[in-house]
Design a protein around this motif. Structure first.
Motif, PDB file in Angstrom:
ATOM      1  N   ARG A  46       1.060  -1.059  -0.207  1.00  0.00           N
ATOM      2  CA  ARG A  46      -0.198   0.229  -0.278  1.00  0.00           C
ATOM      3  C   ARG A  46       0.689   1.194  -0.131  1.00  0.00           C
ATOM      4  NH1 ARG A  46      -4.315  -2.555   4.439  1.00  0.00           N
ATOM      5  NH2 ARG A  46      -5.848  -3.498   2.713  1.00  0.00           N
ATOM      6  N   TRP A  47       2.111   1.503   0.558  1.00  0.00           N
ATOM      7  CA  TRP A  47       3.125   2.264   0.679  1.00  0.00           C
ATOM      8  C   TRP A  47       3.117   2.542  -0.670  1.00  0.00           C
ATOM      9  CZ3 TRP A  47       4.964   5.606   4.379  1.00  0.00           C
ATOM     10  CH2 TRP A  47       6.462   6.824   4.112  1.00  0.00           C
ATOM     11  N   ARG A  48       4.150   1.809  -1.378  1.00  0.00           N
ATOM     12  CA  ARG A  48       4.349   1.903  -2.442  1.00  0.00           C
ATOM     13  C   ARG A  48       3.201   2.589  -4.144  1.00  0.00           C
ATOM     14  NH1 ARG A  48       7.639  -3.320  -0.989  1.00  0.00           N
ATOM     15  NH2 ARG A  48       9.260  -2.287  -0.456  1.00  0.00           N
ATOM     16  N   GLU A  49       2.523   1.970  -3.798  1.00  0.00           N
ATOM     17  CA  GLU A  49       1.061   2.038  -4.218  1.00  0.00           C
ATOM     18  C   GLU A  49       1.154   3.566  -4.444  1.00  0.00           C
ATOM     19  OE1 GLU A  49      -1.745  -0.843  -3.841  1.00  0.00           O
ATOM     20  OE2 GLU A  49      -0.766  -1.900  -4.545  1.00  0.00           O
ATOM     21  N   ALA A  50       1.310   4.443  -2.902  1.00  0.00           N
ATOM     22  CA  ALA A  50       0.541   5.424  -2.586  1.00  0.00           C
ATOM     23  C   ALA A  50       1.690   6.985  -2.793  1.00  0.00           C
ATOM     24  CB  ALA A  50       0.312   5.826  -1.199  1.00  0.00           C
ATOM     25  N   GLU A  51       2.838   5.842  -3.634  1.00  0.00           N
ATOM     26  CA  GLU A  51       4.136   7.021  -3.891  1.00  0.00           C
ATOM     27  C   GLU A  51       3.505   6.859  -5.486  1.00  0.00           C
ATOM     28  OE1 GLU A  51       7.834   4.695  -2.314  1.00  0.00           O
ATOM     29  OE2 GLU A  51       8.006   6.065  -0.782  1.00  0.00           O
ATOM     30  N   ILE A  52       3.516   5.792  -5.666  1.00  0.00           N
ATOM     31  CA  ILE A  52       2.716   6.457  -7.649  1.00  0.00           C
ATOM     32  C   ILE A  52       1.838   6.799  -7.343  1.00  0.00           C
ATOM     33  CG2 ILE A  52       2.052   4.505  -9.241  1.00  0.00           C
ATOM     34  CD1 ILE A  52       3.766   2.326  -7.875  1.00  0.00           C
ATOM     35  N   ARG A  53       0.806   6.554  -6.832  1.00  0.00           N
ATOM     36  CA  ARG A  53      -0.132   7.985  -7.132  1.00  0.00           C
ATOM     37  C   ARG A  53      -0.248   9.286  -6.806  1.00  0.00           C
ATOM     38  NH1 ARG A  53      -3.253   3.570  -5.024  1.00  0.00           N
ATOM     39  NH2 ARG A  53      -2.191   3.795  -2.936  1.00  0.00           N
ATOM     40  N   ARG A  54       0.988   9.728  -5.378  1.00  0.00           N
ATOM     41  CA  ARG A  54       1.727  10.770  -5.396  1.00  0.00           C
ATOM     42  C   ARG A  54       2.338  11.401  -6.506  1.00  0.00           C
ATOM     43  NH1 ARG A  54       5.986  13.067  -2.619  1.00  0.00           N
ATOM     44  NH2 ARG A  54       6.016  15.693  -1.550  1.00  0.00           N
ATOM     45  N   GLU A  55       3.600  10.781  -7.064  1.00  0.00           N
ATOM     46  CA  GLU A  55       3.996  10.879  -7.811  1.00  0.00           C
ATOM     47  C   GLU A  55       3.025  11.160  -9.343  1.00  0.00           C
ATOM     48  OE1 GLU A  55       6.208   7.234  -9.356  1.00  0.00           O
ATOM     49  OE2 GLU A  55       7.675   7.651  -7.181  1.00  0.00           O
ATOM     50  N   HIS A  56       1.963  10.915  -9.912  1.00  0.00           N
ATOM     51  CA  HIS A  56       0.794  10.817 -10.505  1.00  0.00           C
ATOM     52  C   HIS A  56       0.519  12.217 -10.646  1.00  0.00           C
ATOM     53  CE1 HIS A  56       0.423   7.092 -12.560  1.00  0.00           C
ATOM     54  NE2 HIS A  56       1.862   7.215 -12.467  1.00  0.00           N
ATOM     55  N   ARG A  57      -0.261  12.617  -8.738  1.00  0.00           N
ATOM     56  CA  ARG A  57      -0.214  13.928  -8.607  1.00  0.00           C
ATOM     57  C   ARG A  57       0.781  15.045  -8.760  1.00  0.00           C
ATOM     58  NH1 ARG A  57      -1.930  11.043  -3.970  1.00  0.00           N
ATOM     59  NH2 ARG A  57      -0.122  12.051  -2.608  1.00  0.00           N
ATOM     60  N   LEU A  58       1.489  15.348  -8.656  1.00  0.00           N
ATOM     61  CA  LEU A  58       2.352  16.264  -8.784  1.00  0.00           C
ATOM     62  C   LEU A  58       2.852  16.094 -10.403  1.00  0.00           C
ATOM     63  CD1 LEU A  58       4.833  14.995  -5.872  1.00  0.00           C
ATOM     64  CD2 LEU A  58       3.107  16.611  -5.545  1.00  0.00           C
ATOM     65  N   ALA A  59       2.719  15.336 -10.721  1.00  0.00           N
ATOM     66  CA  ALA A  59       3.000  15.529 -12.538  1.00  0.00           C
ATOM     67  C   ALA A  59       1.837  15.693 -12.928  1.00  0.00           C
ATOM     68  CB  ALA A  59       2.985  14.269 -12.960  1.00  0.00           C
ATOM     69  N   ARG A  60       0.326  15.369 -12.420  1.00  0.00           N
ATOM     70  CA  ARG A  60      -0.880  15.953 -13.749  1.00  0.00           C
ATOM     71  C   ARG A  60      -0.740  17.602 -13.342  1.00  0.00           C
ATOM     72  NH1 ARG A  60      -4.220  12.749 -11.051  1.00  0.00           N
ATOM     73  NH2 ARG A  60      -4.501  14.635  -8.889  1.00  0.00           N
ATOM     74  N   ARG A  61      -0.052  17.736 -11.739  1.00  0.00           N
ATOM     75  CA  ARG A  61      -0.395  19.287 -11.368  1.00  0.00           C
ATOM     76  C   ARG A  61       0.785  19.832 -12.060  1.00  0.00           C
ATOM     77  NH1 ARG A  61       1.727  21.020  -5.079  1.00  0.00           N
ATOM     78  NH2 ARG A  61       3.393  20.384  -6.047  1.00  0.00           N
ATOM     79  N   ASP A  62       1.968  19.772 -12.029  1.00  0.00           N
ATOM     80  CA  ASP A  62       2.890  20.450 -12.171  1.00  0.00           C
ATOM     81  C   ASP A  62       2.726  20.595 -14.250  1.00  0.00           C
ATOM     82  OD1 ASP A  62       4.246  20.788 -10.613  1.00  0.00           O
ATOM     83  OD2 ASP A  62       5.800  19.163 -11.434  1.00  0.00           O
ATOM     84  N   ALA A  63       1.889  19.469 -15.156  1.00  0.00           N
ATOM     85  CA  ALA A  63       1.841  19.707 -16.261  1.00  0.00           C
ATOM     86  C   ALA A  63       0.594  20.674 -16.719  1.00  0.00           C
ATOM     87  CB  ALA A  63       1.054  18.262 -17.167  1.00  0.00           C
ATOM     88  N   ILE A  64      -0.195  20.832 -15.689  1.00  0.00           N
ATOM     89  CA  ILE A  64      -1.264  21.689 -15.530  1.00  0.00           C
ATOM     90  C   ILE A  64      -0.784  23.207 -15.561  1.00  0.00           C
ATOM     91  CG2 ILE A  64      -3.477  22.331 -14.703  1.00  0.00           C
ATOM     92  CD1 ILE A  64      -3.769  19.592 -13.821  1.00  0.00           C
ATOM     93  N   GLN A  65      -0.001  23.193 -14.576  1.00  0.00           N
ATOM     94  CA  GLN A  65       0.587  24.640 -14.381  1.00  0.00           C
ATOM     95  C   GLN A  65       1.278  25.140 -15.872  1.00  0.00           C
ATOM     96  OE1 GLN A  65       3.133  24.505 -10.325  1.00  0.00           O
ATOM     97  NE2 GLN A  65       1.327  24.731  -9.043  1.00  0.00           N
TER      98      GLN A  65
END
Length: 173
Positions: A148-167
């Motif tokens: 679960r920890w590792r999958e949560a890190e993947i979701r976090r990376e996607h959240r940050l990448a999506r936010r950066d791409a939108i900005q």
């Protein structure tokens, strides 16, 4: 798992686990005769908030909801259980995983509960002024929790990448 300095004592995953239960009633029903999705969403946020507060030892607020998946409808009379735990912690934020199950009132008691929804939410620990504060690290205490920890890190990376791409898009870069 990343270690962070200057943080309160670490806590095992099991420390944050919370279960809330309730019976769905006629006031929870939508126009289609099943429980309104908003009622389930509020229930999910409540149990996630309880897990976040338990883990953080203080105030924690919802920062985002990564995903809610509705698997099966809920009906009036269903006994519903929401299970939450901290899956991952950063310095001031944490991911909470939630699973919602129902015991159908009109089915044989030996039948297994039905998974009706799953969700991932991000909470931030805040101080009395509403500013982010350091959180205890969560320490996975089973192979399942490590996953679960590792999958949560993947979701976090996607959240940050999506936010950066939108900005970048909004700034015309």
């Amino acid at each position: 798992m990343t270690e962070h300095t200057g943080r309160p004592t670490s806590r095992p995953t099991t420390y944050s686990r919370v279960t809330l239960s309730r019976i769905m009633t006629a006031v929870d029903v939508n126009l289609y005769g099943t429980v309104h999705g908003g009622v389930i969403m509020k229930f999910i946020d409540n149990v996630a908030g309880a897990a976040a507060a338990r883990h953080s030892g203080g105030i924690a607020v919802t920062a985002s909801i990564d995903e809610i998946v509705f698997v099966e409808p809920l009906r009036v009379g269903d006994l519903v259980h929401a299970f939450a735990q901290v899956n991952w912690t950063g310095t001031t934020s944490m991911e909470i995983g939630v699973r919602v199950e129902a015991e159908r009132w009109d089915e044989v008691s030996e039948s297994a509960p039905v998974v009706v929804a799953t969700a991932y939410l991000v909470f931030v620990g805040v101080d009395a002024e509403g500013k982010p504060r350091p959180l205890p690290a969560v320490v996975p205490d089973s192979p399942e929790d490590e996953g679960r920890w590792r999958e949560a890190e993947i979701r976090r990376e996607h959240r940050l990448a999506r936010r950066d791409a939108i900005q970048r898009h909004r700034s015309g870069r």
